[in-house]
Design a protein around this motif. Structure first.
Motif, PDB file in Angstrom:
ATOM      1  N   SER A 151       0.670  -1.061  -0.067  1.00  0.00           N
ATOM      2  CA  SER A 151       0.040   0.013   0.146  1.00  0.00           C
ATOM      3  C   SER A 151       0.996   1.101   0.032  1.00  0.00           C
ATOM      4  N   GLY A 152       0.324   2.316  -0.380  1.00  0.00           N
ATOM      5  CA  GLY A 152       0.901   3.826  -0.069  1.00  0.00           C
ATOM      6  C   GLY A 152       1.463   4.473  -1.288  1.00  0.00           C
ATOM      7  N   ASP A 153       1.228   3.838  -2.439  1.00  0.00           N
ATOM      8  CA  ASP A 153       1.878   4.519  -3.581  1.00  0.00           C
ATOM      9  C   ASP A 153       1.285   5.925  -3.778  1.00  0.00           C
ATOM     10  N   GLY A 154       2.055   6.732  -4.135  1.00  0.00           N
ATOM     11  CA  GLY A 154       1.628   8.190  -4.344  1.00  0.00           C
ATOM     12  C   GLY A 154       1.373   9.052  -3.058  1.00  0.00           C
ATOM     13  N   GLY A 155       1.908   8.436  -1.780  1.00  0.00           N
ATOM     14  CA  GLY A 155       2.042   9.110  -0.312  1.00  0.00           C
ATOM     15  C   GLY A 155       3.440   8.991   0.225  1.00  0.00           C
TER      16      GLY A 155
END
Length: 360
Positions: A151-155
């Motif tokens: 998870s977490g792509d773009g953050g």
């Protein structure tokens, strides 16, 4: 066949393998010696326990992951003095914000430095990348939450989930860190300027990798290790895929370099693309050569990037511990890491022989 006859036959086959290994390294780079390690696991100025990733630091010392000691250590190559840089020796995930040597690490696999001298540690079982500040010596989490996932792509990278990251690499321009997120079968990228994480390769599927395909959206079967070339292109070893690919930095396409995908030990002195590898787990570029820790074959192999020819430069193909100094007769035991210094000396973490060896 009698038991004695069977033993003699096995010994004869082993001797033949050693002789064949010696012929493979007829063009070896030089003599091999032990930099640190006694063959017995331990923690002292003379002992290591299952060393993994290693790199030359900004101060020209050798830094390495002392895996089963849960530490990152430094060897002064002039004095041979050994010091601990990170890790208390206790396995765990603790210590962020404090002194790195008091922190708990959990299976540190590889390390890299950025342009400011900060040290990054890929901790497989913490599912995180930790950062040791060059000036203060404190440790923090750079990427990952400590929980396995995707998870977490773009953050922010510190809020993203990784799954068993094994390898990291800093690009030659020191703009970003690449992460082999092997449990997710993806390559993730974190830009230093923003701290934002994104996926740049892999789909999460364990499928064959097509030659000359775009990196984005192409399956990667066990992306284990990355090494940058001075050109800006980078090389990727696929552990389960038993192959090595080159990523063109301009076109972001991926190109087959070595390995048929079938596990084995074959192909020396021929085209690397037709050779068999067995779980490659370490890469290093130096000039026009790519060095490969062909781990399950217990050897180090060299690929000439101009000709595409592969050969063995250290090891016999049989698991063992030496003897030194003839590279073709020096058996290894599951080597994981390779790196070279500015003079071309090759350093190898001979993991289950509990040694770091040097070839000059």
């Amino acid at each position: 066949m009698t038991r004695a006859g069977s033993m003699h036959r096995r010994e004869a086959l082993e001797r033949l393998a050693v002789m064949l290994g010696a012929s493979r390294v007829a063009r070896s780079r030089g003599a091999v010696s032990t930099l640190i390690g006694t063959g017995v696991p331990g923690y002292s100025d003379r002992q290591v326990s299952n060393p993994y990733g290693l790199t030359i630091g900004p101060d020209r010392a050798l830094y390495f992951c002392d895996l089963d000691n849960q530490r990152i250590r430094r060897i002064d190559l002039r004095t041979r003095r050994t010091t601990t840089i990170a890790g208390s020796g206790q396995k765990g995930y603790a210590g962020d914000g404090g002194t790195a040597t008091a922190a708990s690490l959990n299976m540190p696999h590889e390390i890299q430095f950025d342009s400011a001298g900060n040290l990054y540690i890929a901790e497989r079982d913490n599912h995180a990348i930790r950062r040791v500040d060059a000036k203060r010596g404190t440790i923090t989490t750079f990427a990952g939450t400590g929980a396995p996932g995707f998870s977490g792509d773009g953050g922010p990278a510190s809020r993203a989930e990784l799954r068993q990251p094994h390898s990291i690499a800093v690009d030659p321009g020191h703009r970003f860190l690449l992460i082999c997120d092997i449990g997710n079968h993806r390559i993730r990228r974190v830009r230093f300027a923003t701290g934002i994480i994104e996926t740049i390769g892999g789909t999460g599927e364990q499928q064959p990798t097509a030659d000359a395909a775009p990196l984005a959206g192409t399956p990667l079967n066990g992306p284990r290790t990355i090494a940058f070339h001075s050109s800006g292109d980078w090389y990727l070893a696929l552990r389960e895929g038993n192959a090595i690919y080159r990523v063109n930095s301009l076109s972001s396409t991926i190109h087959h370099v070595a390995g048929t995908g079938e596990q084995g030990y074959a192909g020396d002195d021929g085209p690397a693309r037709s050779a068999r590898l067995a779980g490659p787990k370490g890469l290093a570029c130096w000039q026009a050569s790519l060095y490969v820790a062909d781990t399950e074959n217990h050897v180090i192999r060299e690929i000439e990037l101009t000709t595409g020819v592969i050969r063995t430069v250290l090891g016999t193909g049989l698991r063992g511990d030496g003897p030194e100094p003839v590279a073709g007769r020096c058996a290894l035991a599951r080597p994981h890491g390779v790196c070279l210094d500015s003079r071309g000396a090759l350093y190898v973490s001979d993991s289950e022989s509990h040694r770091i060896r040097m070839v000059r």
